[in-house]
Scaffold this motif. Structure first.
Motif, PDB file in Angstrom:
ATOM      1  N   ALA A  91      60.914  42.497  22.923  1.00 45.53           N
ATOM      2  CA  ALA A  91      62.295  42.927  22.683  1.00 45.53           C
ATOM      3  C   ALA A  91      62.475  43.578  21.312  1.00 45.53           C
ATOM      4  CB  ALA A  91      63.238  41.733  22.828  1.00 45.53           C
ATOM      5  N   MET A  92      61.499  43.419  20.422  1.00 37.99           N
ATOM      6  CA  MET A  92      61.515  44.105  19.124  1.00 37.99           C
ATOM      7  C   MET A  92      60.694  45.392  19.198  1.00 37.99           C
ATOM      8  SD  MET A  92      63.321  42.001  17.341  1.00 37.99           S
ATOM      9  CE  MET A  92      63.186  42.664  15.676  1.00 37.99           C
ATOM     10  N   ASN A  93      60.204  45.715  20.405  1.00 41.84           N
ATOM     11  CA  ASN A  93      59.314  46.861  20.610  1.00 41.84           C
ATOM     12  C   ASN A  93      57.971  46.652  19.906  1.00 41.84           C
ATOM     13  OD1 ASN A  93      58.999  49.296  21.991  1.00 41.84           O
ATOM     14  ND2 ASN A  93      59.435  50.510  20.164  1.00 41.84           N
ATOM     15  N   GLY A  94      57.567  45.392  19.801  1.00 42.11           N
ATOM     16  CA  GLY A  94      56.309  45.066  19.136  1.00 42.11           C
ATOM     17  C   GLY A  94      55.243  44.621  20.122  1.00 42.11           C
ATOM     18  N   THR A  95      54.061  44.326  19.598  1.00 46.28           N
ATOM     19  CA  THR A  95      52.946  43.841  20.415  1.00 46.28           C
ATOM     20  C   THR A  95      52.640  42.404  20.012  1.00 46.28           C
ATOM     21  OG1 THR A  95      52.033  46.067  20.416  1.00 46.28           O
ATOM     22  CG2 THR A  95      50.543  44.290  21.062  1.00 46.28           C
ATOM     23  N   PRO A  96      52.809  41.441  20.927  1.00 47.56           N
ATOM     24  CA  PRO A  96      52.478  40.056  20.584  1.00 47.56           C
ATOM     25  C   PRO A  96      50.966  39.895  20.416  1.00 47.56           C
ATOM     26  CG  PRO A  96      53.135  40.213  22.887  1.00 47.56           C
ATOM     27  CD  PRO A  96      53.315  41.578  22.301  1.00 47.56           C
ATOM     28  N   THR A  97      50.541  39.109  19.456  1.00 42.27           N
ATOM     29  CA  THR A  97      49.098  38.976  19.193  1.00 42.27           C
ATOM     30  C   THR A  97      48.606  37.527  19.136  1.00 42.27           C
ATOM     31  OG1 THR A  97      49.677  39.335  16.873  1.00 42.27           O
ATOM     32  CG2 THR A  97      48.712  41.209  18.041  1.00 42.27           C
ATOM     33  N   GLN A  98      49.381  36.623  18.559  1.00 42.45           N
ATOM     34  CA  GLN A  98      48.935  35.242  18.427  1.00 42.45           C
ATOM     35  C   GLN A  98      50.053  34.259  18.792  1.00 42.45           C
ATOM     36  OE1 GLN A  98      48.513  37.395  15.646  1.00 42.45           O
ATOM     37  NE2 GLN A  98      46.271  37.594  15.626  1.00 42.45           N
ATOM     38  N   VAL A  99      49.661  33.048  19.205  1.00 37.94           N
ATOM     39  CA  VAL A  99      50.632  31.950  19.375  1.00 37.94           C
ATOM     40  C   VAL A  99      50.076  30.673  18.752  1.00 37.94           C
ATOM     41  CG1 VAL A  99      51.797  32.714  21.500  1.00 37.94           C
ATOM     42  CG2 VAL A  99      49.684  31.380  21.681  1.00 37.94           C
ATOM     43  N   THR A 100      50.985  29.834  18.279  1.00 37.66           N
ATOM     44  CA  THR A 100      50.625  28.444  17.992  1.00 37.66           C
ATOM     45  C   THR A 100      51.428  27.578  18.957  1.00 37.66           C
ATOM     46  OG1 THR A 100      52.352  28.088  16.327  1.00 37.66           O
ATOM     47  CG2 THR A 100      50.236  28.929  15.536  1.00 37.66           C
ATOM     48  N   VAL A 101      50.825  26.466  19.367  1.00 39.23           N
ATOM     49  CA  VAL A 101      51.422  25.609  20.389  1.00 39.23           C
ATOM     50  C   VAL A 101      51.446  24.170  19.897  1.00 39.23           C
ATOM     51  CG1 VAL A 101      51.133  24.673  22.710  1.00 39.23           C
ATOM     52  CG2 VAL A 101      50.575  27.081  22.259  1.00 39.23           C
ATOM     53  N   SER A 102      52.627  23.600  19.760  1.00 33.33           N
ATOM     54  CA  SER A 102      52.720  22.195  19.369  1.00 33.33           C
ATOM     55  C   SER A 102      53.311  21.400  20.515  1.00 33.33           C
ATOM     56  CB  SER A 102      53.596  22.058  18.126  1.00 33.33           C
ATOM     57  OG  SER A 102      52.984  22.764  17.071  1.00 33.33           O
ATOM     58  N   ILE A 103      52.689  20.254  20.784  1.00 35.28           N
ATOM     59  CA  ILE A 103      53.171  19.434  21.897  1.00 35.28           C
ATOM     60  C   ILE A 103      53.310  17.977  21.467  1.00 35.28           C
ATOM     61  CG2 ILE A 103      52.281  20.845  23.798  1.00 35.28           C
ATOM     62  CD1 ILE A 103      49.809  19.068  23.874  1.00 35.28           C
ATOM     63  N   ALA A 104      54.308  17.312  22.031  1.00 33.24           N
ATOM     64  CA  ALA A 104      54.438  15.862  21.887  1.00 33.24           C
ATOM     65  C   ALA A 104      54.650  15.313  23.281  1.00 33.24           C
ATOM     66  CB  ALA A 104      55.620  15.531  20.989  1.00 33.24           C
ATOM     67  N   MET A 105      53.898  14.266  23.651  1.00 37.02           N
ATOM     68  CA  MET A 105      54.047  13.736  25.010  1.00 37.02           C
ATOM     69  C   MET A 105      53.960  12.233  25.023  1.00 37.02           C
ATOM     70  SD  MET A 105      50.716  15.525  25.040  1.00 37.02           S
ATOM     71  CE  MET A 105      49.744  14.834  23.727  1.00 37.02           C
ATOM     72  N   SER A 106      54.653  11.637  25.995  1.00 40.92           N
ATOM     73  CA  SER A 106      54.635  10.186  26.137  1.00 40.92           C
ATOM     74  C   SER A 106      53.419   9.779  26.967  1.00 40.92           C
ATOM     75  CB  SER A 106      55.918   9.724  26.822  1.00 40.92           C
ATOM     76  OG  SER A 106      55.904  10.160  28.164  1.00 40.92           O
ATOM     77  N   SER A 107      53.157   8.483  27.038  1.00 40.91           N
ATOM     78  CA  SER A 107      51.983   7.976  27.766  1.00 40.91           C
ATOM     79  C   SER A 107      52.128   8.164  29.273  1.00 40.91           C
ATOM     80  CB  SER A 107      51.765   6.502  27.446  1.00 40.91           C
ATOM     81  OG  SER A 107      52.952   5.800  27.745  1.00 40.91           O
ATOM     82  N   ARG A 108      53.319   8.594  29.720  1.00 36.25           N
ATOM     83  CA  ARG A 108      53.513   8.911  31.132  1.00 36.25           C
ATOM     84  C   ARG A 108      52.585  10.050  31.566  1.00 36.25           C
ATOM     85  NH1 ARG A 108      58.467  11.777  31.445  1.00 36.25           N
ATOM     86  NH2 ARG A 108      57.934  13.308  33.030  1.00 36.25           N
ATOM     87  N   PHE A 109      52.223  10.923  30.610  1.00 39.94           N
ATOM     88  CA  PHE A 109      51.388  12.068  30.942  1.00 39.94           C
ATOM     89  C   PHE A 109      49.915  11.712  30.858  1.00 39.94           C
ATOM     90  CE2 PHE A 109      55.457  13.684  29.825  1.00 39.94           C
ATOM     91  CZ  PHE A 109      55.667  14.685  30.748  1.00 39.94           C
ATOM     92  N   SER A 110      49.158  12.173  31.843  1.00 43.30           N
ATOM     93  CA  SER A 110      47.713  11.957  31.837  1.00 43.30           C
ATOM     94  C   SER A 110      47.048  13.159  31.184  1.00 43.30           C
ATOM     95  CB  SER A 110      47.208  11.820  33.278  1.00 43.30           C
ATOM     96  OG  SER A 110      47.396  13.051  33.948  1.00 43.30           O
ATOM     97  N   LEU A 111      45.770  13.008  30.877  1.00 43.87           N
ATOM     98  CA  LEU A 111      45.012  14.143  30.359  1.00 43.87           C
ATOM     99  C   LEU A 111      45.063  15.310  31.350  1.00 43.87           C
ATOM    100  CD1 LEU A 111      43.013  15.441  28.360  1.00 43.87           C
ATOM    101  CD2 LEU A 111      41.171  14.381  29.690  1.00 43.87           C
ATOM    102  N   GLU A 112      44.936  14.987  32.638  1.00 45.04           N
ATOM    103  CA  GLU A 112      44.903  16.034  33.666  1.00 45.04           C
ATOM    104  C   GLU A 112      46.211  16.831  33.689  1.00 45.04           C
ATOM    105  OE1 GLU A 112      43.896  12.911  34.097  1.00 45.04           O
ATOM    106  OE2 GLU A 112      41.745  13.208  34.398  1.00 45.04           O
ATOM    107  N   ALA A 113      47.328  16.128  33.476  1.00 46.65           N
ATOM    108  CA  ALA A 113      48.625  16.814  33.461  1.00 46.65           C
ATOM    109  C   ALA A 113      48.688  17.787  32.287  1.00 46.65           C
ATOM    110  CB  ALA A 113      49.754  15.788  33.371  1.00 46.65           C
TER     111      ALA A 113
END
Ligand code: ADP
Ligand code: MG
Length: 351
Positions: A91-113
């Motif tokens: 939307a800025m007429n730019g080219t995306p190049t990198q992302v950083t991803v931060s996650i927080a999850m409860s014990s309800r989630f398995s590794l597979e999820a």
């Protein structure tokens, strides 16, 4: 929707340990861009966009607020979470190049999820050759939280802001609108049925297109590339996350202009149209207020009309007027309605 249940093993996250988990989740990360000097593995990533400007955007997604895991498969959630961030750079007429991803999850989630979530994210990264260069990992007391930051690049002179629209400019939109909203309506309806009668299979037959619009949107990098190939620099641009009405008002407000949109020009897919009718909704209202289509809304100078008029994936839906003329939509029957971000439902179309 069998891919909801792809990975049925259950490995507890507590068995992994934080570093084991990070290593495991990021072992398939590929680096595509020369601008990534250092990715995952140190205290900070190193990025160099050379002589270009760096664009940054960030997004927070909270379970129960922004997504419902009852009908959103984790793989799709990961894919969409990346795409909506890439869309902001487009939307800025730019080219995306990198992302950083931060996650927080409860014990309800398995590794597979969580693996499914990363599979989806890396699929989106692969599509547009984006490097995942870092993140953070934590536990949460309840639910899943995802925060993504995207970096992109653009030459200073090609960056397009929301505030550049001028009187007489043509208002254009890519793709079609309202589909993501109708996909969500379908999923919500099937969820309600499932909660009442759990043994009934969801009836989503023939609705693939709108489900995909909701669950698997694509950032319109192809439109950014097309505009470049046509030598068109929009005067203003925004991506459609909240609906055509709200985004049009953002451009008008920031550019100090008014607008006139024509209902008959708003691109709506046939399946979106029919499904809206099935739900007793006005398809135009779905396009105006539905949101999450992640199409690009932009204005171009009238001099670009010949270049843009026969592009199959771009619709010219109106024009920019003087601020004093207000923001209006002309209905199919010729009535004029003020565009409002909310309360706009009062409009009744004659279609
Ligand atoms: P720090 O202690 O400095 O926060 P971490 O041990 O959390 O470092 O992270 C180690 C490396 O792994 C860093 O490069 C970080 O950016 C990356 N990283 C951490 N969590 C994630 C994640 N969920 N996804 C991608 N990369 C991650
Ligand atoms: Mg950390």
């Amino acid at each position: 929707m069998s891919d909801l249940f792809e990975n049925t093993d259950r490995t507890e996250l507590s068995q992994m340990g934080e570093f084991g988990l990070i290593d495991h989740l990021t072992k398939n990360v590929k680096i595509y861009n020369d601008s990534t000097i250092k990715g995952i593995g140190d205290d900070a990533a190193v990025v160099s966009h050379g002589k270009k400007k760096t664009l940054v955007s960030t997004d927070l997604l909270i379970e129960g607020v922004h997504f419902d895991l009852m009908y959103v498969p984790l793989k799709h959630l990961g894919y969409k979470a990346i795409m909506v961030n890439l869309s902001d750079i487009c939307a800025m007429n730019g080219t995306p190049t990198q992302v950083t991803v931060s996650i927080a999850m409860s014990s309800r989630f398995s590794l597979e999820a969580i693996e499914d979530l990363y599979t989806g994210m890396l699929l989106a990264c692969d599509k547009w050759k984006i490097d995942m260069i870092g993140g953070d990992t934590s536990t949460s007391q309840k639910g899943l939280i995802i925060s993504i930051t995207v970096l992109g690049e653009a030459n200073e002179e090609s960056i397009v802001y929301r505030n550049g629209a001028n009187k007489g400019d043509l208002i254009c939109v890519s793709g079609d609108l309202g589909g993501a909203y109708m996909g969500l309506q379908m999923l919500e309806r099937e969820k309600a049925v499932f909660l009442q009668t759990p043994n009934v299979q969801p009836d989503l037959e023939g609705k693939d297109y709108i489900l995909e619009r909701q669950l698997k949107p694509d950032a319109r990098m192809d439109i950014v590339e097309l505009l470049k190939a046509l030598s068109i620099k929009p005067t203003a641009m925004i991506d459609i996350s909240d609906g055509l009405a709200s985004e049009t008002l953002h451009i008008c407000k920031q550019s100090n202009v008014g607008c006139k949109l024509y209902e008959e020009k708003i691109p709506i897919d046939q399946l979106t149209y029919n499904t809206a009718r099935e739900f007793n909704l006005d398809p135009t209202v779905c396009a105006l207020n539905g949101g999450e289509d992640y199409e690009l809304l932009f204005t171009v100078s009238q001099a670009d009309y010949d270049k843009i008029k026969s592009q199959p994936d771009i619709s010219i839906i109106g024009h920019i007027t003087d601020e004093s003329e207000g923001t209006y939509l002309v209905s199919k029957s010729g009535n004029v309605h003020e565009i409002k971000a909310q309360g706009w439902n009062a409009f009744k179309s004659n279609s």
